[in-house]
Design an enzyme around this catalytic site. Structure first.
Site, short mmCIF file in Angstrom:
data_model
loop_
_atom_site.label_atom_id
_atom_site.label_comp_id
_atom_site.label_asym_id
_atom_site.label_seq_id
_atom_site.Cartn_x
_atom_site.Cartn_y
_atom_site.Cartn_z
CG ASP A 135 -78.14 28.81 46.55
OD1 ASP A 135 -77.45 28.15 45.96
OD2 ASP A 135 -78.57 30.01 46.62
CB VAL B 65 -86.32 25.18 58.44
CG1 VAL B 65 -85.48 24.73 57.94
CG2 VAL B 65 -85.79 26.78 58.20
CE1 TYR C 192 -82.78 36.73 64.66
CE2 TYR C 192 -81.67 39.02 66.01
CZ TYR C 192 -81.81 36.85 65.33
OH TYR C 192 -80.04 36.65 65.94
CE LYS D 54 -82.34 33.63 66.34
NZ LYS D 54 -81.34 32.58 66.17
CB THR E 22 -73.28 36.50 58.61
OG1 THR E 22 -74.09 37.52 59.29
CG2 THR E 22 -72.71 35.50 60.37
#
Length: 245
Positions: free
Chosen positions: A42, A67, A154, A158, A189
């Site tokens: 952005d 990415v 997810y 990690k 966040t």
């Protein structure tokens, strides 16, 4: 700012730096004296992060890139140039029942969370090795260590970043490049998961709360600095003690 005297201003690339942990890290590193390359998708938010850094006397510029797109990733590396610190923060999480996760979402998450850091390290580590100095910091998650329902894919991304952190330590640290990871717990966040989800996770930690992004940025700042000159191959937990219990 770095482990040795440099013949150029110390530079750091922070991916996913237009919000959340990435933005806090960019601000922290600029405060520590780095020229920061702020990455994101952005442009408006990128400009806001750069402005926030410049208002406090820091130096920063924005580079837009997706990415998840290999060509865009290569362009990001080329436009960034030589750096002393790489913070692989960009990525995202999708939570939900395993049976409901579609292939495209699975692949996109691995592209952003695993493939992108891999190829960015491939782009920047050789220069660090040639100079005999550098710091690579990967952002992991407590999800890599504990079972969280709905987070299998997810967590796997990690787990992969932590495995790569250890392998890169073996590959690059003999040449003076330090490679570490930070594994945050719940952090406010503004993610799609929502505040209530973060608060609920925070309540499961011994500190009984979630973190602010700035608290994670302090840990990253330490690992990027000469104060961490003998720290490499570490997975530093910043999860309020969640993985300790």
């Amino acid at each position: 700012m770095s482990d040795q005297r440099l013949d150029h201003p110390a530079k750091a690339l922070v991916t996913g730096a237009t919000s959340g942990i990435g933005r806090a890290v960019a601000v922290q590193l600029a405060r520590d004296g780095f020229e920061v390359i702020v990455h994101g998708r952005d442009t408006a938010r990128g400009a806001q992060t750069v402005e926030a850094i410049e208002l406090t006397g820091g130096r920063a510029r924005f580079v837009a890139a997706d990415v998840g797109d290999p060509a865009d990733l290569q362009r990001l590396a080329e436009e960034t140039g030589d750096i002393d610190v790489l913070v692989n923060n960009a990525g995202y999480s999708v939570w939900g029942p395993t049976a409901d996760l579609d292939v495209d979402t699975f692949d996109a998450m691995f592209a952003a969370n695993v493939r992108a850091p891999f190829f960015l390290v491939g782009a920047f580590a050789p220069g660090m090795v040639a100079r005999g100095n550098g710091s690579i910091i990967n952002i992991s998650s407590m999800a890599s260590q504990i079972g969280l329902a709905g987070g299998a894919a997810y967590a796997a991304t990690k787990g992969a970043i932590e495995s790569m952190t250890r392998a890169w330590t073996a590959e690059f640290s003999p040449s003076g490049v330090r490679v570490n990871a930070v594994a945050p717990g719940p952090v406010y966040t503004g993610t799609a998961s929502g505040t209530e989800f973060i608060e609920a996770l925070g309540a499961t930690t011994p500190l009984n709360r979630a973190a602010n992004p700035e608290e994670i940025a302090e840990v990253v700042g330490f690992l990027a600095s000469p104060r961490a000159s003998y720290v490499t191959g570490a997975i530093v937990t910043a999860d309020g003690g969640r993985t300790a219990i």
